[in-house]
Design a protein around this motif. Sequence first.
Motif, PDB file in Angstrom:
ATOM      1  N   UNK A 184       0.827  -1.206   0.000  1.00  0.00           N
ATOM      2  CA  UNK A 184       0.000   0.000   0.000  1.00  0.00           C
ATOM      3  C   UNK A 184       0.866   1.263   0.000  1.00  0.00           C
ATOM      4  N   UNK A 185       1.931   1.257   0.776  1.00  0.00           N
ATOM      5  CA  UNK A 185       2.809   2.432   0.799  1.00  0.00           C
ATOM      6  C   UNK A 185       3.485   2.645  -0.549  1.00  0.00           C
ATOM      7  N   UNK A 186       3.919   1.565  -1.173  1.00  0.00           N
ATOM      8  CA  UNK A 186       4.582   1.692  -2.477  1.00  0.00           C
ATOM      9  C   UNK A 186       3.595   2.155  -3.537  1.00  0.00           C
ATOM     10  N   UNK A 187       2.352   1.659  -3.479  1.00  0.00           N
ATOM     11  CA  UNK A 187       1.367   2.047  -4.484  1.00  0.00           C
ATOM     12  C   UNK A 187       0.908   3.488  -4.325  1.00  0.00           C
ATOM     13  N   UNK A 188       0.969   4.039  -3.114  1.00  0.00           N
ATOM     14  CA  UNK A 188       0.477   5.395  -2.872  1.00  0.00           C
ATOM     15  C   UNK A 188       1.595   6.414  -2.655  1.00  0.00           C
ATOM     16  N   UNK A 189       2.807   6.026  -2.945  1.00  0.00           N
ATOM     17  CA  UNK A 189       3.916   6.975  -2.867  1.00  0.00           C
ATOM     18  C   UNK A 189       4.335   7.340  -1.464  1.00  0.00           C
ATOM     19  N   UNK A 190       4.090   6.462  -0.480  1.00  0.00           N
ATOM     20  CA  UNK A 190       4.528   6.710   0.893  1.00  0.00           C
ATOM     21  C   UNK A 190       5.856   6.024   1.153  1.00  0.00           C
ATOM     22  N   UNK A 191       6.699   6.687   1.917  1.00  0.00           N
ATOM     23  CA  UNK A 191       7.993   6.115   2.275  1.00  0.00           C
ATOM     24  C   UNK A 191       8.029   5.894   3.781  1.00  0.00           C
ATOM     25  N   UNK A 192       8.612   4.795   4.196  1.00  0.00           N
ATOM     26  CA  UNK A 192       8.761   4.518   5.621  1.00  0.00           C
ATOM     27  C   UNK A 192       9.906   5.347   6.181  1.00  0.00           C
ATOM     28  N   UNK A 193       9.709   5.907   7.371  1.00  0.00           N
ATOM     29  CA  UNK A 193      10.728   6.734   8.014  1.00  0.00           C
ATOM     30  C   UNK A 193      11.599   5.878   8.921  1.00  0.00           C
ATOM     31  N   UNK A 194      12.810   6.373   9.150  1.00  0.00           N
ATOM     32  CA  UNK A 194      13.714   5.644  10.035  1.00  0.00           C
ATOM     33  C   UNK A 194      13.214   5.771  11.466  1.00  0.00           C
ATOM     34  N   UNK A 195      13.544   4.814  12.349  1.00  0.00           N
ATOM     35  CA  UNK A 195      13.091   4.904  13.738  1.00  0.00           C
ATOM     36  C   UNK A 195      13.592   6.168  14.424  1.00  0.00           C
ATOM     37  N   UNK A 196      12.792   6.661  15.357  1.00  0.00           N
ATOM     38  CA  UNK A 196      13.146   7.903  16.043  1.00  0.00           C
ATOM     39  C   UNK A 196      14.453   7.771  16.814  1.00  0.00           C
ATOM     40  N   UNK A 197      14.699   6.569  17.380  1.00  0.00           N
ATOM     41  CA  UNK A 197      15.922   6.404  18.169  1.00  0.00           C
ATOM     42  C   UNK A 197      17.172   6.374  17.309  1.00  0.00           C
ATOM     43  N   UNK A 198      17.003   6.266  15.974  1.00  0.00           N
ATOM     44  CA  UNK A 198      18.165   6.240  15.084  1.00  0.00           C
ATOM     45  C   UNK A 198      18.597   7.639  14.660  1.00  0.00           C
ATOM     46  N   UNK A 199      17.796   8.653  14.977  1.00  0.00           N
ATOM     47  CA  UNK A 199      18.131  10.024  14.588  1.00  0.00           C
ATOM     48  C   UNK A 199      19.182  10.585  15.532  1.00  0.00           C
ATOM     49  N   UNK A 200      20.203  11.263  14.946  1.00  0.00           N
ATOM     50  CA  UNK A 200      21.271  11.907  15.725  1.00  0.00           C
ATOM     51  C   UNK A 200      21.126  13.411  15.591  1.00  0.00           C
ATOM     52  N   UNK A 201      20.932  14.101  16.695  1.00  0.00           N
ATOM     53  CA  UNK A 201      20.750  15.548  16.701  1.00  0.00           C
ATOM     54  C   UNK A 201      22.040  16.203  17.193  1.00  0.00           C
ATOM     55  N   UNK A 202      22.558  17.178  16.384  1.00  0.00           N
ATOM     56  CA  UNK A 202      23.755  17.917  16.744  1.00  0.00           C
ATOM     57  C   UNK A 202      23.344  19.242  17.379  1.00  0.00           C
ATOM     58  N   UNK A 203      23.896  19.604  18.516  1.00  0.00           N
ATOM     59  CA  UNK A 203      23.541  20.891  19.135  1.00  0.00           C
ATOM     60  C   UNK A 203      24.064  22.054  18.292  1.00  0.00           C
ATOM     61  N   UNK A 204      23.370  23.188  18.272  1.00  0.00           N
ATOM     62  CA  UNK A 204      23.854  24.340  17.489  1.00  0.00           C
ATOM     63  C   UNK A 204      25.162  24.865  18.051  1.00  0.00           C
ATOM     64  N   UNK A 205      26.041  25.389  17.200  1.00  0.00           N
ATOM     65  CA  UNK A 205      27.348  25.888  17.677  1.00  0.00           C
ATOM     66  C   UNK A 205      27.194  27.150  18.509  1.00  0.00           C
ATOM     67  N   UNK A 206      28.070  27.295  19.487  1.00  0.00           N
ATOM     68  CA  UNK A 206      28.107  28.513  20.295  1.00  0.00           C
ATOM     69  C   UNK A 206      28.806  29.627  19.541  1.00  0.00           C
ATOM     70  N   UNK A 207      28.756  30.864  20.098  1.00  0.00           N
ATOM     71  CA  UNK A 207      29.379  32.019  19.446  1.00  0.00           C
ATOM     72  C   UNK A 207      30.878  31.846  19.308  1.00  0.00           C
ATOM     73  N   UNK A 208      31.529  31.325  20.338  1.00  0.00           N
ATOM     74  CA  UNK A 208      32.985  31.138  20.281  1.00  0.00           C
ATOM     75  C   UNK A 208      33.358  30.114  19.219  1.00  0.00           C
ATOM     76  N   UNK A 209      32.546  29.019  19.131  1.00  0.00           N
ATOM     77  CA  UNK A 209      32.835  28.017  18.106  1.00  0.00           C
ATOM     78  C   UNK A 209      32.650  28.597  16.708  1.00  0.00           C
ATOM     79  N   UNK A 210      31.633  29.470  16.549  1.00  0.00           N
ATOM     80  CA  UNK A 210      31.372  30.075  15.245  1.00  0.00           C
ATOM     81  C   UNK A 210      32.520  31.014  14.841  1.00  0.00           C
ATOM     82  N   UNK A 211      33.045  31.860  15.776  1.00  0.00           N
ATOM     83  CA  UNK A 211      34.160  32.763  15.484  1.00  0.00           C
ATOM     84  C   UNK A 211      35.431  31.983  15.184  1.00  0.00           C
ATOM     85  N   UNK A 212      35.642  30.887  15.913  1.00  0.00           N
ATOM     86  CA  UNK A 212      36.834  30.070  15.656  1.00  0.00           C
ATOM     87  C   UNK A 212      36.788  29.464  14.270  1.00  0.00           C
TER      88      UNK A 212
END
Length: 343
Positions: free
Chosen positions: A303-331
């Motif tokens: 059904x997903x293939x026939x209707x153009x739906x894609x399965x998403x990766x599990x939530x626990x597999x996602x890796x989130x990177x914290x935004x850089x700080x001001x000092x890291x950005x200037x460096x």
Amino acid sequence: MFGDDNSVPLVLVNVLGVAGIVVWHIQGGTRPTGRLIAQILFFSVMSVVLYLGGIAPYRPDGVQLQGIGALLSKSARILWWAHLAWAVIGFIQIYVRLNRRPREAHLIQDMAIAAIYLGVALSVVGFVFGMPVGTLVTTSGVIAVIFGLALQNTLGDVFSGIALTLGRAYAIGDWIELTDGTEGRVIETNWRSTNLLSATHNVVVLPNSVLAKQGMTNLSRPDETHLITLRVRVAATQRPRVVEEIMRSALQSSVLINKSPPPVAALKAIDAIAIEVELQFRVDNVAIRTPAKNEIVDLLHDRCEANGLSLAIPAESLAFMPPPTDSQYLATLSSRPVRVTAS
């Protein structure tokens, strides 16, 4: 009345007692009703003969008999008590069969039969042989304590089996699941253990004491149907309503799941990446839950293939990177090479 001579009624009772045993064996275990009728008939005739002869089997002999007379008297009384026990046991077995729960009541039936035989044995000792029953009971109690200490584990299984039977937490044919993950269909219960037939078609033998200490879920009550839940993450490229309709169409196409109550596709969560859907459906019994789940997974893929739906990766597999700080950005900026252009 037979007169003062008790030899005639004693001989008749002995003949009737032996004849009753022969008829009891001829009837066989497959004809419990016929056995019970024969037991009641012979026991009644023996009781009438003893009454007409002035002989009370529940009292010791009033006169001292010698030789053959004493042997006939004791054997007649023993046969009368034995037929009394068999008649009572026959009533118990008929009662269990009429309730159509012969296997579930196996332990209680065995316990009642043991109590009847014990009572008859003590009656024979006291009324036929004139021995002091109190002394015998006291001696037996001491012996019972010794055996009880030596057989603690076995007795624990026995009493746990009695408690489980009286509680009726399960019956023969029920599918149960324990807190440790063990599950299967109950195929036999006895004094020591309960046997389960697992989904892999193996017999699991559980001591009754172990079974009584664990939490248990009876999957066959109130009925055999079993609820299955299946979570699916779909890429958030379509509206949630469209995703729900596609999931529901996959459930409706299944031939192994129950349509009443209707299966449910519940939208559980949504984020920037995926829509999480929980599918809830029932099957007729636990034994077909794996084939039913496999069928649903295959239908979802189509059904997903026939209707153009894609399965998403599990939530626990996602890796989130914290935004850089001001000092890291200037460096980062200072580490880049400076490009000079001629004007």
